[in-house]
Design a protein around this motif. Sequence first.
Motif: not given
Lengths: 336, 95, 256
Positions: A133-137, A141-144
């Motif tokens: 939904l946002t750029w933080a996703d 995704i990369g991190w988690l």
Amino acid sequence: MYTQALNQKDSGPPAGAPEDAERLARFEARVAADDKIEPNDWMPAAYRRTLTRQISQHAHSEIVGMLPEGNWITRAPSLRRKAALLAKVQDEGGHGLYLYAAAETLGTSREQLVDQLLSGKAKYSSIFNYPTLTWADIGAIGWLVDGAAIMNQIPLCRTSFGPYARAMVRICKEESFHQRQGYEIMLTLCRGTPAQKAMAQDALNRWWWPALMMFGPPDAESAHTDQSMRWRIKRFTNDELRQQFVDATVPQGHYLGLTFPDPKLRFDEASGHWQFGEIDWEEFRQVLAGNGPCNRERIEARRAAHADGVWVREAALAHAAKRRARKAAAQQLAAE
Amino acid sequence: MPEAHMPVWEVFIRARAGLAHRHAGSVHAPDAEMALQAARDTYTRRGEGLSIWVVPSAAITASDPVDKGSLFEPTADKIYRHPTFYEVPDEVGHM
Amino acid sequence: MTSITVAETPLLRAVLARADDALVHAHRLSEWVGHAPMLEEDLALGNVALDLLGQARSLYTHAAAIEGLERSEDDLAYLRDAPQFRNLLLLEQPNGDFANTIVRLFLHAAFMLPWWKAAMSSTDATLAAIAAKAEKEAAYHVRHAGEWLIRLGDGTEESHRRSTEALDRLWRFTGEMFAIDAEEEPLIEAGVIPHPAIIRPAWDATVAHVLAEATLARPRDGWMQLGGRRGTHTEALGHLLAVMQHLQRAYPGASW
């Protein structure tokens, strides 16, 4: 994990029942000795079936996994981030390709495997049915998600089936940048404006529990763990990997200054592990059953790509056939 | 109903000058030229190659694992093919 | 940060034009990743998009250095409005079907290969260095798109029809590649960028060769659509930039 639907019941005949007991014993001994099984080697039908299912689910997960992140390539907020994300999503396509190739060595064609995905018969990881939904996703995704995937994939580099193990070695090598790019995105957001930090926190809130679900149901409910462990298709249990992931990830989240959406999360001095709250397994079951927020959209997108590509693939094959015919005609003429 | 199969090609890559081509994986492609391009786009994304071979998978003839005994075990006792089988006094130096 | 306006010198405008070409085309090709007709093609189009994105970044960095206002590649990519974009109309056209995408890539790459080759001897040393790298990339783009076009043109009835339609749809944008602005003439005379007229024979030859193999007819050169280099775009660019620039515009001054 990417192959979490493996925890469902195998519908085929029981392993070894109609097969040559002596060959089976030899096979089991080879696997127990960490020898690699190659496509031409004799193997129990259940091993072939389970592996085909596991590798193809893994491949499908990579392919469907291109969609949630691909959703942000055109909107990436800097050219540097855009290049990294494009390369990462492209890598996922490559990983799907390597894995389909490994599954094909077991006797099922890519066309058949893709057909199983599009018809809904084959599963892929539940995680890709959540929306970005946002750029933080993209950071989360990369991190988690990639972080969780790495936990699962590193042991698979030593799995008993040679082509799978070799594909995993290549994949792990290429994926090493994926988690780092995700964490870097999170770090940049957390050091940015309050709005950016809120974006990062919101992404963690939404991705944390689905990431924990990636490891599949608890060991007690996992149908295939014993046999898969014996066959070295799986090297750690779901719960072992999940705990490893939590232990590795929680301090990274705290470094970011983020709060995990789990009031029960606490460090247990005695065991040296982070204890976490109850996972909502009903949500997990619903997502696997097709009721996640994006199940329909993901499959529809894959079906559309497949259907829109039919005429292209037909044209390429038709052209190749024409060339062969022309060459044969020319050779015929030369011979006369 | 699955569609017509796209041919499968085995990909071999020479990573550096002086090395032999080594099996890297496989790709699907309608013909040799497209297989070569697919191999390049799939297996050399990180500068892994200097040269690529593609071979139709169907063109490969493999030995049968059942023959492992007859094909490969007879060489196991031919230790005279290996340099350590021969004794050379230390004083002679490296040979 | 609100929109920026670049005070363009002829050189700055010429460099921005090629940067915008590369960025806009990369954007379009990147839309295919995850949706291509074959998995191998997801990777191939991704590679082309990454090449173009790399070219865009080098060119924006060069443009920023020429401008000398300490702007970044991202400022130039994300903060200019559509009328400030200098890209060819051809490259902002929506992907359409695979034939349309391949024809667009082929027509442009067949132009850029000889252009970069010529630009390798540019009197602008940075541009020459960028050209040396881009020339190799363009050679592969021509090869990839050309081979696909041959297969589509000389494939099935449907693929032949789609390729013909794509050529007809896009041909009216090819004239812009060869048009020159009065402003550009001094740059050409100074050997900074090549004269498009010297590119023409190579482009014609590549197009003729591939279309012949593809059993496709070269469309007639009719009225050509111009305007991209001056910032008068088709409707497609506004939508493209709205998507591409939205985060930078929604969070002014944030770094990502």
